[in-house]
Design a protein around this motif. Structure first.
Motif: not given
Lengths: 316, 310
Positions: B86-88, B91-92, B105-106, B110, B132-133, B169-170, B172-173
Motif C-alpha cells: 500500500r505505501f512507499w 520506508d512505508n 526533503g525525503e 520529493r 483506510y478500512m 489533523p492528518y 492537511t497533508t
C-alpha cells in the motif's frame, strides 16, 4: 501489580491486551503520592524502551523503600506490532501514533487509543520513549512541540539527555499521544534515542538515570541520583541541518555518531555494488555535530542520511 | 494526446520510477485527474486507464473544446503497485500524507512536491482515493469541509451522493486539502472497490466526469445526465458495529435498501461455527459502506447507512 489497560478479542482464539505494571510505595500517604507514567512500544519496531522498562523496574525493586510515589510502566502500547516486528498496527497498516486521542466508540484501534489516554490521564508526568526507526540512529534527545515548551523544557533539562529539540507546531502532530496528553494537562516528554529493532544499552542506562532524576524532581524517589547531563537546546529550525541522499544506492557511513564535523568532512559514500562505483561522496555541508546518522544502508534519492546541529549552537 | 514523464527517480536495481501523465487538449490548465497514490488502489488505476482511453477518442473526434488542457495521472506510485504494497516500498510512508511536498526533503516528500508543482494550478482537481478500512462504497463524490468546498459544483458530476466530512489533523497533508488551499476545485471520487476491479462503478465515474466537463463547457458529451445528487454529511450516517470479532458473513450489499430490524450480517465463531452475533439495521436506510473481508474485529463499523425517511 500488573493491570490490563485495554482488552479486545481478536477473530481467532486470541485476546489483545495492553498491560501496565503499577509500582507503589510500601508505606506512606497515597493521597500525596505523585505519579509518573513510562510509555513505550507505540511503534512495534522500536525496542530501546523495552530495556528501559526492565532496568527501571529492576532498580526500583532493589531499593523499593526509596519509592515515594506511583510508577506506571507501559512497555507495549502496540503488543501486536512488537510481537510481529511491525511498526504500525498489524492488519490495519496504521501508525498508532496518529490515532490519538482515539474514540471510545470507534474502531478497534481508536478504542485502544482512547483507553490508553484515559488510563494515563491524571499522571503528573509521562515519558514516551521512542527509538527513531530502523533507518536512523538518534542520540538520546527529547522533542518538544513549541506549544508546550514552557512546561516541558524545564522538565526535559532533568532527563539526562544530550539534546532538547523544540520544533514547530504541526497539525499532523495533533494526533500523537504526546499532544493529546499535553492537551489534557499531563506533561509528556517524547524521547527519541537509538535505532529501531535494536537495544543500545548505554543509551538505555542513560535514560533510566534520567527517569530517576525526573522522579527525584517530582518527589517520587528519595534515593540518590546522578547529576543529569546539561543538554544542548535548539529552538530555532535553522540550528538543524538535514543531509539527504542525492541519489539512490547503498550508503556506507564513515563517521562516528555524535562526532564534530567541519564543512566538507566526509560523512560517507553512496555506492553502486553492480558497477563497483562511488555514486556520491556525502560531505558535511556545515560545521557541526552529527546527532542523527543513517543506519540502514539502502537509500532512495531523498532518503535522510543524517542531521547536524550547527557549530554556532554548540558554542552558544 | 501527449504522454509525458512528470517525475522520475533513478533506482539502484529496480527500473527507474516514472510517474506518467497523459495530456489532452491545449490551453488553460483545466482538469487534472489522479488515480492511485497507494499500491493497492487498483480500481483507481483502472478508472484512469478507462479515462485515458475515452479522452483519446474524444480528442480524435474534436470534442475537447479549444483552450482546455486535461491531465490524467493513472498512478503516482507504480513502485508500490508493482509489489502489491500500500505505501512507499522502502520506508512505508504514504505519499498522500506528504503534500504539498518538499523538493529537498525525503523521497516521498520529493515525489509529492514533484507532482504537486505540476498540478497545483489546475482549475479542477479529481482524485480517486480509498478508505483506510476495507470495504465497498456506494459511488460518491467526497469533499472535506475546508471552507473552500463547493457543494453545488460537486452535484454537477451527477453521482448518486455527495458526502461532506469534517477535516482531521492528518488531512492537511493530503492532495485534496492542498489542492483546495491552492484554490483548485478539488473532489475525491470513490467508486465501489479498491483492490478489485468493479467495471460498473468505474464506468459510472467515467460518465460522471464527462457529464461534469460537459456542464463546465470543456467537452462535447451528450450522455446520461446522471443523478440529482443527495448531499450527506459523513457524521449523519449511521454506523453498524460489531460487538465481537470473528468470521463475517454479510447478508446485504452496498446500495441495498434495508428496513429497521432487518438482519444485515452475522459473525461466526471461527472454531465452532456458531453464530456469535446477529447485526440488524438500527434504522431504515441504504447501505452506503459495507465491510468486505471474511474476518472482522470487534468494535468495527462494518456498515454505514444513509437514513431513509418515508
Amino acid at each position: 501489580m500488573i493491570e490490563t489497560v485495554a482488552s479486545v478479542g481478536l477473530p481467532v482464539g486470541e485476546v489483545l491486551e495492553i498491560k501496565k505494571n503499577r509500582i507503589v510505595p510500601e508505606y506512606g500517604d497515597e493521597k500525596v503520592w505523585k505519579r509518573i507514567s513510562i510509555v513505550t512500544g507505540i511503534h512495534g519496531d522500536e525496542l530501546e524502551g523495552q530495556y528501559v522498562c526492565f532496568e527501571l523496574l529492576r532498580r526500583i525493586a532493589a531499593q523499593q523503600d526509596k519509592l515515594s510515589g506511583i510508577v506506571d510502566v507501559y512497555p507495549a502500547m502496540n503488543p501486536l506490532g512488537i510481537d510481529s516486528i511491525t511498526r504500525g498496527v498489524p492488519a490495519f497498516d496504521l501508525d498508532m501514533n496518529r490515532l490519538f486521542p482515539g474514540d471510545i466508540n470507534g474502531n478497534m484501534t481508536e478504542y485502544l487509543a482512547a483507553k490508553i489516554v484515559e488510563d494515563i490521564t491524571g499522571s503528573d508526568l509521562c515519558v514516551d520513549i521512542h527509538a527513531s526507526n530502523i533507518y536512523l540512529t538518534e542520540i538520546p534527545q527529547i522533542r518538544i512541540n513549541e506549544l508546550h515548551k514552557d512546561t516541558l523544557v524545564p522538565l526535559a533539562m532533568k532527563a539526562n539527555v544530550d539534546f532538547i529539540w523544540v520544533h514547530g507546531a504541526s497539525t499532523v502532530l495533533e494526533s500523537t499521544l504526546a499532544y493529546s496528553l499535553n492537551s489534557r494537562d499531563v506533561p509528556t516528554l517524547v524521547v527519541e534515542m537509538g535505532v529501531g529493532m535494536r537495544i543500545t544499552k548505554t543509551y538505555c542506562d542513560q535514560m533510566v538515570d534520567g527517569i530517576f532524576s525526573l522522579m527525584k524532581e517530582l518527589g517520587i524517589w528519595q534515593g540518590d541520583v546522578p547529576e543529569p547531563r546539561k543538554p544542548i537546546i535548539s529552538e530555532d529550525e535553522e540550528d538543524v541541518c538535514f543531509l539527504n541522499a542525492a541519489t539512490s544506492g547503498i550508503f556506507v557511513q564513515q563517521v562516528k555518531h555524535w562526532e564534530r564535523l567541519k564543512k566538507g568532512d566526509m560523512v560517507g559514500q553512496i555506492i553502486d555494488p553492480l558497477n563497483g562505483k562511488v555514486l556520491d561522496d556525502v560531505v558535511s555541508p556545515v560545521n557541526g555535530i552529527l546527532f542523527t546518522i543513517r543506519e540502514y544502508p539502502v537509500v532512495d534519492a531523498g532518503s535522510l542520511l543524517g542531521r547536524l546541529l550547527r557549530e554556532e549552537i554548540l558554542d552558544r | 494526446m501527449e504522454k509525458k514523464v512528470l517525475y522520475e527517480i533513478k533506482a539502484l536495481y529496480r527500473d527507474d520510477l516514472r510517474v506518467m501523465g497523459y495530456e489532452f487538449g491545449e490551453g488553460e490548465e483545466t482538469l487534472c485527474i489522479l488515480g492511485s497514490l497507494r499500491g493497492n488502489e487498483v480500481q483507481q488505476l483502472y478508472v484512469c486507464s478507462q479515462l485515458v482511453k475515452r479522452f483519446t477518442e474524444l480528442e480524435k473526434q474534436g470534442r475537447i473544446h479549444a483552450g482546455h488542457k486535461i491531465l490524467i495521472i493513472p498512478t503516482a506510485n507504480p513502485y508500490s503497485v508493482n509489489i502489491k504494497k500500500r505505501f512507499w516500498p522502502t520506508d512505508n510512508t504514504d505519499i498522500n500524507r506528504m503534500f504539498p511536498g518538499y523538493d529537498l526533503g525525503e523521497t516521498t516528500q520529493r515525489i509529492a512536491a514533484g507532482i504537486f508543482d505540476q498540478i497545483k494550478n489546475y482549475k479542477y482537481g479529481i482524485q480517486f482515493t480509498s478508505f483506510y478500512m476495507p470495504g465497498n462504497f456506494e459511488p460518491h463524490v467526497r469533499m472535506m469541509k475546508t471552507g473552500f468546498e463547493d457543494v453545488e459544483m460537486a452535484k454537477r458530476f451527477g453521482m448518486p451522493y455527495v458526502v461532506i466530512r469534517e477535516t482531521r489533523p492528518y488531512d492537511t497533508t493530503t492532495l485534496n486539502y492542498n489542492w483546495q488551499i491552492w484554490e483548485t476545485h478539488a473532489f475525491s471520487i470513490y467508486t465501489t472497490t479498491t483492490e478489485s476491479i468493479d467495471k460498473e462503478s468505474a464506468q459510472m465515474a467515467v460518465r460522471s466526469i464527462l457529464t461534469f466537463l460537459a456542464k463546465e463547457g470543456v467537452v462535447d458529451y451528450k450522455g446520461h445526465d446522471g443523478y440529482l445528487s443527495q448531499v450527506v454529511i459523513d457524521t449523519d450516517m449511521v454506523p453498524v458495529r460489531t460487538k465481537v470479532s470473528g468470521i463475517f458473513e454479510p447478508k446485504v450489499k452496498v446500495g441495498e435498501e434495508v428496513v429497521k430490524g432487518q438482519v444485515m450480517a452475522e459473525t461466526i465463531d471461527p472454531y465452532e461455527g456458531n453464530v456469535t452475533e446477529v447485526l440488524t439495521a438500527p434504522v431504515d436506510g441504504m447501505v452506503f459502506f459495507a465491510h468486505n473481508e471474511p474476518l472482522t474485529y470487534a468494535n468495527t463499523a462494518v456498515f454505514k447507512l444513509v437514513i431513509r425517511e418515508e
